[in-house]
Write an enzyme that holds these catalytic residues in place. Structure first.
Site, short mmCIF file in Angstrom:
data_model
loop_
_atom_site.label_atom_id
_atom_site.label_comp_id
_atom_site.label_asym_id
_atom_site.label_seq_id
_atom_site.Cartn_x
_atom_site.Cartn_y
_atom_site.Cartn_z
N SER A 16 -4.18 -2.30 -15.02
CA SER A 16 -3.14 -1.39 -14.57
C SER A 16 -1.99 -2.24 -14.03
CB SER A 16 -3.68 -0.45 -13.48
OG SER A 16 -4.33 -1.18 -12.46
N GLU A 18 1.67 -2.56 -11.60
CA GLU A 18 2.52 -2.02 -10.53
C GLU A 18 3.97 -2.41 -10.78
OE1 GLU A 18 1.39 -2.35 -6.23
OE2 GLU A 18 3.33 -3.34 -6.11
N ASP A 110 4.51 0.40 6.10
CA ASP A 110 5.00 -0.43 7.21
C ASP A 110 6.32 0.11 7.69
OD1 ASP A 110 2.92 -2.41 7.24
OD2 ASP A 110 3.72 -3.14 5.34
N ALA A 129 -3.62 5.96 6.62
CA ALA A 129 -3.82 6.28 5.20
C ALA A 129 -4.99 7.26 5.02
CB ALA A 129 -4.07 4.99 4.41
N PHE A 220 5.24 -15.19 2.40
CA PHE A 220 4.66 -13.86 2.37
C PHE A 220 3.19 -13.93 2.81
CE2 PHE A 220 2.73 -10.34 -0.17
CZ PHE A 220 3.44 -9.30 0.39
N HIS A 270 -5.55 -5.18 -11.52
CA HIS A 270 -4.27 -4.52 -11.24
C HIS A 270 -3.22 -5.62 -11.08
CE1 HIS A 270 -1.68 -1.28 -9.73
NE2 HIS A 270 -1.32 -2.08 -8.74
P1 FAD Z 1 -4.42 1.98 6.73
O1 FAD Z 1 -5.57 2.05 5.81
O2 FAD Z 1 -4.03 3.21 7.47
O3 FAD Z 1 -4.71 0.81 7.77
C1 FAD Z 1 -3.66 0.25 8.54
C2 FAD Z 1 -4.24 -0.52 9.72
O4 FAD Z 1 -4.66 0.37 10.71
C3 FAD Z 1 -5.45 -1.39 9.39
O5 FAD Z 1 -5.40 -2.52 10.21
C4 FAD Z 1 -6.61 -0.50 9.78
O6 FAD Z 1 -7.77 -1.24 10.03
C5 FAD Z 1 -6.04 0.20 11.00
N1 FAD Z 1 -6.54 1.55 11.24
C6 FAD Z 1 -6.77 2.52 10.35
N2 FAD Z 1 -7.17 3.65 10.94
C7 FAD Z 1 -7.18 3.39 12.26
C8 FAD Z 1 -7.50 4.16 13.42
N3 FAD Z 1 -7.88 5.43 13.34
N4 FAD Z 1 -7.39 3.57 14.64
C9 FAD Z 1 -6.99 2.28 14.74
N5 FAD Z 1 -6.69 1.50 13.68
C10 FAD Z 1 -6.77 2.04 12.47
N6 FAD Z 1 3.59 -0.42 1.49
C11 FAD Z 1 4.67 0.38 1.26
O7 FAD Z 1 5.48 0.60 2.17
N7 FAD Z 1 4.88 0.91 0.02
C12 FAD Z 1 4.03 0.72 -1.01
O8 FAD Z 1 4.26 1.23 -2.12
C13 FAD Z 1 2.88 -0.11 -0.80
N8 FAD Z 1 1.97 -0.32 -1.79
C14 FAD Z 1 0.85 -1.06 -1.54
C15 FAD Z 1 -0.10 -1.22 -2.55
C16 FAD Z 1 -1.26 -1.96 -2.32
C17 FAD Z 1 -2.28 -2.09 -3.43
C18 FAD Z 1 -1.46 -2.60 -1.07
C19 FAD Z 1 -2.67 -3.46 -0.83
C20 FAD Z 1 -0.51 -2.44 -0.05
C21 FAD Z 1 0.64 -1.67 -0.26
N9 FAD Z 1 1.59 -1.47 0.73
C22 FAD Z 1 2.69 -0.67 0.49
C23 FAD Z 1 1.46 -2.12 2.05
C24 FAD Z 1 0.77 -1.22 3.10
O9 FAD Z 1 1.54 -0.08 3.35
C25 FAD Z 1 0.61 -2.05 4.37
O10 FAD Z 1 -0.29 -3.08 4.16
C26 FAD Z 1 0.28 -1.26 5.63
O11 FAD Z 1 0.44 -2.14 6.74
C27 FAD Z 1 -1.14 -0.72 5.69
O12 FAD Z 1 -1.32 0.31 4.81
P2 FAD Z 1 -2.80 0.91 4.54
O13 FAD Z 1 -2.64 2.03 3.62
O14 FAD Z 1 -3.73 -0.17 4.21
O15 FAD Z 1 -3.11 1.46 6.02
#
Ligand code: FAD
Length: 298
Positions: A16, A18, A110, A129, A220, A270
């Site tokens: 896939s 991106e 972020d 998330a 990065f 990916h």
């Molecule tokens: P989460 O899964 O919510 O986790 C974030 C942090 O919070 C982690 O440290 C987790 O352990 C912690 N956490 C989760 N739940 C809790 C809770 N209840 N209490 C306390 N801590 C908690 N960013 C963008 O802006 N746009 C994009 O299109 C994008 N695409 C991405 C694609 C991939 C494949 C990857 C790997 C990353 C991408 N990112 C993108 C980056 C991502 O948004 C960041 O890494 C962000 O900091 C974390 O997102 P997450 O979905 O992993 O967050």
């Protein structure tokens, strides 16, 4: 070993890609040239990122919609929790569903200012998330992919807490995790073992970043915590002003990483294409992922 270099792959690899939404007319043309070049290898889906802080909301939507309308590819729209209320995010998701888009990459995101700033959930928004995944599943039966971090998300309190979080995302309805880019294969394989022990049963797909700009990746990686193996720094040493050679080395490194992963049983990859087709296309070719020949082809 000889098998690593010579073994023809069995044709059982799925890829896939991106992309990111283009900012200018020129970038748009470039993206579409890349999509046209890569489409014939028939990726399982192609995903389109969502800028930090939700900054590309319209452009992401436009790109995803165009892929949906003008190609046979399955688009996956990235969506984040940042800077929007639940209602706003739900409306975006409903619009995707109405458009026939069935796959969302659900992320926390972020802050717009970058990863150094502290993340604060929107007062009426989805906080993490896992909350977004649950919310999306209430709207429609989307296919949902989420992010995973073989080297632990920088803000996680511990590696275990980060795995627990991944488990929560899967329990909320995600059917796949895509990893942050990494370069050390063993780090990824160890992560798979830990995830398996934690009861995470969905596929964890390695995110492959073909590195052409090594100095930028170094920067990065400091921010994301991705370790750079010594052999990799060695390979790029002295090539700072030699983009042509860097590109060849980059293709070689990424192809080798993929083949090592394949040797360890990984069948899905990916690619972070950065909207460029050439490296990804070459690596797919090496992996045996090639356009189907149609009758009449030489
Ligand atoms: P989460 O899964 O919510 O986790 C974030 C942090 O919070 C982690 O440290 C987790 O352990 C912690 N956490 C989760 N739940 C809790 C809770 N209840 N209490 C306390 N801590 C908690 N960013 C963008 O802006 N746009 C994009 O299109 C994008 N695409 C991405 C694609 C991939 C494949 C990857 C790997 C990353 C991408 N990112 C993108 C980056 C991502 O948004 C960041 O890494 C962000 O900091 C974390 O997102 P997450 O979905 O992993 O967050």
């Amino acid at each position: 070993s000889e098998t690593l270099i010579a073994a023809p792959l069995a044709g059982d690899v799925q890829v896939s890609f991106e992309f990111f939404p283009p900012k200018t007319e020129k970038m748009e043309q470039n993206l579409w040239a890349s999509i046209e070049r890569l489409a014939p290898v028939r990726p399982a889906y192609v995903s389109v990122t969502y800028g930090a802080g939700g900054s590309t909301r319209e452009r992401t939507h436009a790109t995803v919609t165009r892929i949906r309308r003008e190609t046979d590819l399955e688009p996956a729209a990235h969506l984040t929790c940042v800077g929007a209320s639940r209602d706003e995010i739900d409306a975006i998701a409903r619009a995707y569903w109405a458009e026939g888009v069935r796959h969302i990459v659900a992320l926390r995101g972020d802050p717009a200012e970058g990863m150094d700033k502290e993340y604060r959930p929107h007062p009426e928004g989805y906080a993490y998330a896992s909350d977004l995944v649950a919310g999306l599943k209430k709207i429609a039966d989307f296919e949902i992919s989420v992010a995973a971090y073989p080297e632990v998300h920088p803000q996680a309190v511990s590696a275990q807490a980060d795995l627990d979080n991944l488990k929560r995302k899967v329990d909320a309805g995600a059917s796949r995790a895509i990893t942050q880019s990494f370069f050390d294969i063993d780090v990824f394989l160890r992560f798979l073992e830990k995830a398996d022990k934690a009861g995470i049963t969905v596929p964890i797909v390695p995110g492959i970043l073909p590195v052409t700009n090594f100095s930028r990746v170094k920067e990065f990686s400091t921010a994301t915590g991705a370790s750079i193996p010594g052999w990799m720094a060695d390979l790029f040493d002295g090539l700072d002003n030699d983009p042509e050679t860097r590109k060849l080395v980059a293709a070689m490194v990424a192809a080798q990483q993929c083949r090592l992963l394949y040797g360890a049983g990984i069948k899905n990859f990916h690619f972070y294409t950065l909207n460029r087709a050439d490296l990804t296309y070459a690596i797919c070719h090496v992996l045996g992922v090639r356009p189907n020949k149609t009758p009449g082809d030489a």
